[in-house]
Design an enzyme around this catalytic site. Structure first.
Site, short mmCIF file in Angstrom:
data_model
loop_
_atom_site.label_atom_id
_atom_site.label_comp_id
_atom_site.label_asym_id
_atom_site.label_seq_id
_atom_site.Cartn_x
_atom_site.Cartn_y
_atom_site.Cartn_z
N CYS A 64 15.26 16.46 -3.35
CA CYS A 64 15.41 15.09 -2.77
C CYS A 64 14.98 15.08 -1.40
O CYS A 64 14.43 16.12 -0.97
CB CYS A 64 16.62 14.50 -3.06
SG CYS A 64 17.88 15.42 -2.79
N LEU A 121 15.51 12.08 -6.02
CA LEU A 121 14.91 12.38 -7.20
C LEU A 121 15.33 12.67 -8.34
O LEU A 121 15.83 13.80 -8.60
CB LEU A 121 13.46 13.49 -6.78
CG LEU A 121 12.45 13.96 -8.01
CD1 LEU A 121 11.65 12.72 -8.45
CD2 LEU A 121 11.88 15.18 -7.65
N ASN A 145 19.74 18.83 -0.81
CA ASN A 145 18.41 18.95 -1.46
C ASN A 145 18.31 20.41 -1.58
O ASN A 145 18.20 21.38 -1.18
CB ASN A 145 17.35 18.61 -0.23
CG ASN A 145 16.04 18.70 -0.49
OD1 ASN A 145 15.72 18.85 -2.01
ND2 ASN A 145 15.17 18.71 0.38
N GLY A 146 17.88 20.44 -3.29
CA GLY A 146 17.61 21.64 -3.86
C GLY A 146 18.20 21.95 -5.17
O GLY A 146 18.65 20.95 -5.70
N THR A 442 -5.03 27.49 7.72
CA THR A 442 -5.01 27.96 6.28
C THR A 442 -3.87 26.90 5.39
O THR A 442 -3.88 26.70 4.10
CB THR A 442 -4.35 29.18 6.09
OG1 THR A 442 -4.48 29.92 4.91
CG2 THR A 442 -2.82 29.53 6.69
N ARG A 445 -6.03 23.73 4.41
CA ARG A 445 -7.02 24.17 3.73
C ARG A 445 -6.32 24.21 2.06
O ARG A 445 -6.89 23.68 1.21
CB ARG A 445 -7.64 25.45 3.86
CG ARG A 445 -8.44 25.53 5.19
CD ARG A 445 -9.12 27.04 5.48
NE ARG A 445 -9.95 27.17 6.41
CZ ARG A 445 -10.36 28.27 6.70
NH1 ARG A 445 -10.14 29.24 6.05
NH2 ARG A 445 -11.20 28.25 7.58
#
Length: 679
Positions: A64, A121, A145-146, A442, A445
């Site tokens: 979340c 979430l 969060n986790g 990077t 990309r």
């Protein structure tokens, strides 16, 4: 549990359960709405069945986002009730900016000296397990969060001393804090956690707060100060931009306790990627000095950070490449399988990202091995979704798509191949940069195709995927490692790469996926497996020269450990960076277009336009223009790494080859003589 009253209700009950099982694969919310529409008589029963079905193991996981504001009364402006209400409204607005991380529910705590807002979430019943979490005595408030993968063991540890109020895996942080609060040994406290996390805990009884982040920095976390000196933390930079005069990344593997004196090893409050980024921005001193400052303290320490601790580790192979100690290889295999299995706890359908490279293929193969049984039941029950789905993305005919299909066919996943066009990717760049909060070449990309893929994954009702990030940093998989001069240089570069993962691959994987509310898990970065991999003798990871004259392929020991689970042409496929593997034309087009869009005159004045971290190439200049429109502050610019490198190396590794001295190209194709398709 709801008591069933009659035979008809028994029949309806069975039907409802069947519908729940069938529909949940797509979306729990859709399933609930259909159930309630079809069986209006049993509206309450519908809700209970859904909740019961998905709460059997009492394991609610939260990936979340959160925003915290502290020291409300400690700033230069004493707070009144009216100002507190304004701050609460402000924090809620800040929290809205990261609602993509938690689109299912919002929660807020407002205390005398702290405000915590949480965006959740939900991967189980959306009406339970809300955050911020509150302790059994009501005195501790937690926004987390986790994922805490060892939460069951920790719950058992506190079964007699703490009354758990939810099924959240993160709730174990509350009794852990109580255990260590008196001693103040928060390093030991956080060391007990196995998982990926960032959290803000407020102790209302002591008016103290504890902020912490996982060892590698898989989960993002930022900190900032407003003009009055109030302290903020947030899951993403965008929540702080515009409200804080100073913004910094909260350092990985660290904690901050507001009542702690700055003793022992503490970290500077600007843990940036280079020296220039460590320079405080204008106004930051005033903001910091407005309240008593406590510096983050590093809790994560390992012996393997020193080469001397690993140089005499047992070798799996001799100097000729012949295996002399297979137990070392077996330890790698067992360690990674244990990590993957632990990370399969889920109450929702999950999948795997499968690029066709070695790392993602190994994770997919191990996941398939354990996917038939439900991990939460200690593998005693059949899995709710025994069919494992894999996902790959690329341009039509790209190397990754071809390899991913071969791997999926061999492993036996239900494979989904997603094609994108270069124009679709180019159109997405502003959104990508907004979500990943970086202008690093990077990262941009590689994040763009991952961002596009995450949208498809979410559209299929999948909220969690496993991925292969971290392997190249653990085993020296990038092609530039072929030119490491000796074992000491090789290992020290690994340590440097591990320390910077939070700035690159972890940032990309988390934010690209969470832009669409998809949780990413990274078994290679399991804390215990990191210790196994980083404690190996570096010679077993190196591309040594074999008797026949060829160099041994990168990540040899990892390939050897899992070669029986993969087709030979995948197990021994050369390393291909994700941004290359989706199709070489992607990077080539980016370089061509940005070269055209940024004029020579603009680029010549880059130091005037961007005095903080001036772009080194036109491609970087183009991304930086987008970034500065979204995040205009100097503080935001300093949160982005700015380091020269080749094929994802650190600046230090440029010393390994004289040809790299003036190069700054992250593509693996920059390594001439190693990559099969080198420039």
């Amino acid at each position: 549990m709801y008591k069933i009253q009659n035979d008809k209700e028994v029949a309806d009950n069975s039907l409802l359960r069947g519908i729940v099982c069938g529909l949940f694969f797509f979306d729990i919310h859709v399933a609930t709405r259909i159930l309630q529409a079809k069986f209006l008589r049993y509206r309450a029963l519908c809700h209970i069945l859904v909740a019961d079905f998905f709460n059997k193991e009492e394991s609610h996981c939260f990936m979340c986002g959160f925003v915290g504001c502290f020291d409300l009364n400690s700033g230069s402006q004493p707070i009144a009730q009216g100002l507190k209400e304004e701050l609460r409204a402000q924090v809620l607005e800040m929290s809205k900016k990261i609602r993509h991380r938690g689109p299912d529910w919002s929660g807020v705590y407002t205390g005398d000296n702290a405000i915590l807002s949480h965006e959740r979430l939900s991967i189980v019943d959306p009406l339970s397990g809300k955050q911020p979490l509150v302790s059994d005595d009501g005195k501790l408030i937690l926004a987390a969060n986790g994922e805490i993968y060892n939460h069951k063991n920790l719950r058992a540890q506190f079964a007699q001393s703490y009354h758990f109020l939810t099924g959240s895996d993160c709730e174990v942080i509350l009794p852990l804090y109580k255990k260590y609060r008196e001693s103040g040994d928060f390093s030991a406290m956080i060391e007990e956690l196995s998982g990926i996390f960032a959290f803000a805990l407020y102790d209302s009884e002591r008016d103290a707060y504890l902020i912490a982040r996982d060892e590698i920095g898989v989960i993002p976390l930022y900190q900032g100060w407003d003009k009055a000196g109030r302290y903020y933390v947030a899951s993403e930079l965008k929540a702080l931009e515009g409200e804080c005069v100073t913004i910094e990344e909260f350092p990985n593997g660290s904690y901050l306790y507001s009542k702690e004196k700055s003793e022992g090893e503490s970290l500077p409050l600007a843990p940036a990627a280079n020296a220039s980024s460590a320079t405080p921005s204008a106004g930051s001193d005033a903001a910091r000095n407005a309240c008593s400052q406590v510096k983050p303290v590093k809790w994560y320490h390992r012996d393997w950070e020193n080469y001397d601790s690993v140089k005499n580790s047992p070798k799996a192979a001799d100097d000729k490449g012949e295996i002399i100690n297979p137990a070392v290889i077996e330890k790698v295999r067992n360690g990674l399988e244990t990590a993957v299995k632990a990370q399969l706890m889920s109450d929702v359908p999950y999948g795997v990202l499968l690029s066709g490279g070695l790392d993602s293929s190994i994770i997919a193969a191990i996941t398939q091995k354990f996917s038939k049984k439900r991990i939460e039941s200690d593998s005693k029950e059949s899995a709710w979704w025994p069919q494992l789905h894999s996902f790959a993305i690329g341009l039509e005919g790209s190397p990754d798509l071809i390899a991913a299909q071969k791997a999926a066919d061999y492993i036996g996943t239900v494979h989904h191949e997603v094609h994108f066009t270069i124009q679709e990717a180019l159109d997405a760049l502003p959104d990508v940069i907004y979500h990943i909060e970086t202008y690093d070449i990077t990262t941009v990309r590689a994040s763009t195709p991952m961002y596009l893929l995450a949208r498809v994954i979410k559209s299929m009702g999948i909220k969690m995927v496993l991925s292969g990030e971290g392997s190249d940093e653990l085993f020296g998989g990038y092609l530039y490692f072929h030119k490491a001069p000796d074992a000491k240089e090789f290992h020290e570069e690994l340590v440097r790469k591990m320390s910077k993962l939070h700035l690159y691959d972890c940032l990309r994987a988390n934010k690209s996926l969470m832009a669409w509310g998809v949780e990413g898990r990274v078994p290679f970065l399991d804390k215990d497996f990191i210790d196994i991999a980083m404690s190996l003798n570096p010679s077993d990871k190196m591309s040594i020269r074999l008797p026949e004259g060829k160099q041994r392929i990168e990540k040899w020991i990892l390939r050897k450990a899992f070669e029986d689970l993969l087709p030979e042409n995948i197990a021994w496929r050369q390393k291909e960076q994700f941004s290359d593997g989706v199709g070489y034309n992607w990077i080539d087009t980016l370089k061509k277009i940005t070269e055209e869009k940024v004029s020579d005159q603009e680029f010549a004045r880059r130091e005037n336009r961007f005095p903080v971290n001036p772009p080194k190439t036109k491609e970087e200049y183009y991304y930086r223009e987008i970034y500065s429109r979204l995040f205009p502050s100097d503080s935001a610019a300093k949160c982005v790494p700015h380091e020269a490198g080749v094929a994802c190396s650190t600046a230090k590794a440029l010393e390994w080859d004289a040809a790299w001295k003036n190069m700054d190209e992250p593509s693996g194709r920059a390594i001439a003589g190693v990559h099969d398709e080198a420039y």
